[in-house]
Motif scaffolding. Structure first.
Motif, PDB file in Angstrom:
ATOM      1  N   PRO A   1       0.833  -1.199   0.000  1.00  0.00           N
ATOM      2  CA  PRO A   1       0.000   0.000   0.000  1.00  0.00           C
ATOM      3  C   PRO A   1       0.871   1.254   0.000  1.00  0.00           C
ATOM      4  CG  PRO A   1      -0.068  -1.116   2.139  1.00  0.00           C
ATOM      5  CD  PRO A   1       0.643  -2.021   1.186  1.00  0.00           C
ATOM      6  N   ASP A   2       0.298   2.356  -0.433  1.00  0.00           N
ATOM      7  CA  ASP A   2       1.076   3.578  -0.551  1.00  0.00           C
ATOM      8  C   ASP A   2       1.315   4.184   0.827  1.00  0.00           C
ATOM      9  OD1 ASP A   2       2.494   5.572  -1.628  1.00  0.00           O
ATOM     10  OD2 ASP A   2       0.920   6.312  -2.949  1.00  0.00           O
ATOM     11  N   VAL A   3       2.529   4.061   1.308  1.00  0.00           N
ATOM     12  CA  VAL A   3       2.846   4.519   2.652  1.00  0.00           C
ATOM     13  C   VAL A   3       3.728   5.760   2.624  1.00  0.00           C
ATOM     14  CG1 VAL A   3       2.598   2.286   3.758  1.00  0.00           C
ATOM     15  CG2 VAL A   3       4.769   2.917   2.743  1.00  0.00           C
ATOM     16  N   PHE A   4       3.945   6.300   1.449  1.00  0.00           N
ATOM     17  CA  PHE A   4       4.842   7.460   1.347  1.00  0.00           C
ATOM     18  C   PHE A   4       4.122   8.730   1.744  1.00  0.00           C
ATOM     19  CE2 PHE A   4       6.680   4.150  -1.074  1.00  0.00           C
ATOM     20  CZ  PHE A   4       8.019   4.257  -0.793  1.00  0.00           C
ATOM     21  N   PRO A   5       4.819   9.744   2.265  1.00  0.00           N
ATOM     22  CA  PRO A   5       6.272   9.804   2.466  1.00  0.00           C
ATOM     23  C   PRO A   5       6.775   8.933   3.609  1.00  0.00           C
ATOM     24  CG  PRO A   5       5.231  11.766   3.367  1.00  0.00           C
ATOM     25  CD  PRO A   5       4.148  10.981   2.687  1.00  0.00           C
ATOM     26  N   LEU A   6       8.013   8.496   3.442  1.00  0.00           N
ATOM     27  CA  LEU A   6       8.690   7.713   4.469  1.00  0.00           C
ATOM     28  C   LEU A   6       9.957   8.446   4.882  1.00  0.00           C
ATOM     29  CD1 LEU A   6       8.696   4.008   3.218  1.00  0.00           C
ATOM     30  CD2 LEU A   6       7.486   4.916   5.190  1.00  0.00           C
ATOM     31  N   GLU A   7      10.271   8.403   6.166  1.00  0.00           N
ATOM     32  CA  GLU A   7      11.483   9.060   6.637  1.00  0.00           C
ATOM     33  C   GLU A   7      12.567   8.042   6.940  1.00  0.00           C
ATOM     34  OE1 GLU A   7      10.759  11.770   9.798  1.00  0.00           O
ATOM     35  OE2 GLU A   7       9.233  12.862   8.677  1.00  0.00           O
TER      36      GLU A   7
ATOM     37  N   VAL B   1      21.907  12.974   9.925  1.00  0.00           N
ATOM     38  CA  VAL B   1      21.342  13.074   8.583  1.00  0.00           C
ATOM     39  C   VAL B   1      19.960  12.433   8.593  1.00  0.00           C
ATOM     40  CG1 VAL B   1      21.561  12.370   6.170  1.00  0.00           C
ATOM     41  CG2 VAL B   1      23.591  13.049   7.462  1.00  0.00           C
ATOM     42  N   ARG B   2      18.946  13.240   8.241  1.00  0.00           N
ATOM     43  CA  ARG B   2      17.573  12.736   8.175  1.00  0.00           C
ATOM     44  C   ARG B   2      17.003  13.145   6.829  1.00  0.00           C
ATOM     45  NH1 ARG B   2      15.735   9.030  10.944  1.00  0.00           N
ATOM     46  NH2 ARG B   2      13.635   9.880  10.850  1.00  0.00           N
ATOM     47  N   TYR B   3      16.237  12.279   6.223  1.00  0.00           N
ATOM     48  CA  TYR B   3      15.630  12.616   4.941  1.00  0.00           C
ATOM     49  C   TYR B   3      14.212  12.070   4.884  1.00  0.00           C
ATOM     50  CZ  TYR B   3      16.480   7.781   3.650  1.00  0.00           C
ATOM     51  OH  TYR B   3      16.483   6.411   3.626  1.00  0.00           O
TER      52      TYR B   3
ATOM     53  N   ALA C   1      15.990  12.779  -7.462  1.00  0.00           N
ATOM     54  CA  ALA C   1      16.636  13.513  -6.375  1.00  0.00           C
ATOM     55  C   ALA C   1      15.696  14.540  -5.747  1.00  0.00           C
ATOM     56  CB  ALA C   1      17.906  14.191  -6.883  1.00  0.00           C
ATOM     57  N   ASP C   2      14.818  15.144  -6.553  1.00  0.00           N
ATOM     58  CA  ASP C   2      13.951  16.198  -6.003  1.00  0.00           C
ATOM     59  C   ASP C   2      12.785  15.639  -5.187  1.00  0.00           C
ATOM     60  OD1 ASP C   2      12.368  15.243  -8.012  1.00  0.00           O
ATOM     61  OD2 ASP C   2      12.266  17.119  -9.137  1.00  0.00           O
ATOM     62  N   ARG C   3      12.671  14.314  -5.130  1.00  0.00           N
ATOM     63  CA  ARG C   3      11.631  13.709  -4.282  1.00  0.00           C
ATOM     64  C   ARG C   3      12.176  13.353  -2.909  1.00  0.00           C
ATOM     65  NH1 ARG C   3       8.219  11.628  -8.363  1.00  0.00           N
ATOM     66  NH2 ARG C   3       8.053  13.401  -9.740  1.00  0.00           N
ATOM     67  N   VAL C   4      13.462  13.630  -2.707  1.00  0.00           N
ATOM     68  CA  VAL C   4      14.068  13.345  -1.412  1.00  0.00           C
ATOM     69  C   VAL C   4      14.328  14.675  -0.708  1.00  0.00           C
ATOM     70  CG1 VAL C   4      15.993  12.245  -0.197  1.00  0.00           C
ATOM     71  CG2 VAL C   4      15.188  11.300  -2.363  1.00  0.00           C
ATOM     72  N   THR C   5      13.672  14.881   0.416  1.00  0.00           N
ATOM     73  CA  THR C   5      13.819  16.118   1.161  1.00  0.00           C
ATOM     74  C   THR C   5      14.764  15.892   2.335  1.00  0.00           C
ATOM     75  OG1 THR C   5      11.539  16.657   0.618  1.00  0.00           O
ATOM     76  CG2 THR C   5      12.561  17.941   2.360  1.00  0.00           C
ATOM     77  N   LEU C   6      15.726  16.784   2.465  1.00  0.00           N
ATOM     78  CA  LEU C   6      16.659  16.719   3.575  1.00  0.00           C
ATOM     79  C   LEU C   6      16.023  17.365   4.799  1.00  0.00           C
ATOM     80  CD1 LEU C   6      19.415  15.463   3.416  1.00  0.00           C
ATOM     81  CD2 LEU C   6      20.359  17.728   3.026  1.00  0.00           C
TER      82      LEU C   6
ATOM     83  N   VAL D   1      27.425   6.462   8.124  1.00  0.00           N
ATOM     84  CA  VAL D   1      26.458   5.561   7.510  1.00  0.00           C
ATOM     85  C   VAL D   1      26.075   6.135   6.142  1.00  0.00           C
ATOM     86  CG1 VAL D   1      24.036   4.810   7.636  1.00  0.00           C
ATOM     87  CG2 VAL D   1      25.537   4.541   9.612  1.00  0.00           C
ATOM     88  N   ALA D   2      26.050   5.282   5.122  1.00  0.00           N
ATOM     89  CA  ALA D   2      25.674   5.727   3.780  1.00  0.00           C
ATOM     90  C   ALA D   2      24.156   5.755   3.664  1.00  0.00           C
ATOM     91  CB  ALA D   2      26.261   4.779   2.744  1.00  0.00           C
ATOM     92  N   VAL D   3      23.620   6.894   3.229  1.00  0.00           N
ATOM     93  CA  VAL D   3      22.166   6.995   3.110  1.00  0.00           C
ATOM     94  C   VAL D   3      21.696   6.882   1.661  1.00  0.00           C
ATOM     95  CG1 VAL D   3      21.634   8.148   5.284  1.00  0.00           C
ATOM     96  CG2 VAL D   3      22.398   9.508   3.325  1.00  0.00           C
ATOM     97  N   TRP D   4      22.508   7.372   0.728  1.00  0.00           N
ATOM     98  CA  TRP D   4      22.179   7.156  -0.675  1.00  0.00           C
ATOM     99  C   TRP D   4      23.421   7.367  -1.513  1.00  0.00           C
ATOM    100  CZ3 TRP D   4      19.569  11.622   1.465  1.00  0.00           C
ATOM    101  CH2 TRP D   4      20.135  12.839   1.096  1.00  0.00           C
TER     102      TRP D   4
END
Ligand SMILES: [Zn+2]
Ligand SMILES: [Zn+2]
Length: 117
Positions: A4-10, A18-20, A53-58, A86-89
């Protein structure tokens, strides 16, 4: 995926510097078993969510971008927490800077059970 559509996800790193937020569903989720991904993650495979990239908010601090060799020889830029590394992306030369490969393991809810914190 048919979840199911659970977005946005953090998500973010271990120390939460680092949080996105992934605003929308990724283009696709890719499971890579190559030796490079095994080395980078220390696991048997890497689970990457390809997303624009523009769908990922810092939400917190900017990650450090580390130039890292890649299997293709063109290199990749891995975004890592400046504190806990830790590598996030990552961004690959082949896909360009507009597509991020988010490490699914860094999501708060990697199983996408529900969108809550
Ligand atoms: Zn960190
Ligand atoms: Zn790989």
């Amino acid at each position: 995926m048919t979840t199911p559509d659970v977005f946005p996800l953090e998500g973010g790193c271990d120390c939460r510097t680092v949080r996105y937020r992934m605003e929308t569903r990724p283009l696709f989720v890719h499971c890579c078993h190559c030796r490079w991904c095994q080395r980078e993650t220390g696991a048997s495979f890497a689970l990457n969510a390809m997303i624009e990239a523009d769908r990922v908010t810092l939400l917190a601090e900017e990650p450090d971008i580390v130039d890292t060799p890649s299997a293709s020889g063109k290199g990749q830029k891995i975004a890592r927490c400046p504190k806990c590394s830790v590598a996030v992306w990552s961004n690959y030369a082949g896909a360009g800077p507009t597509v991020r490969f988010v490490r699914v393991g860094t999501l708060d809810e990697p199983d996408q059970q529900q969108g809550k914190r």
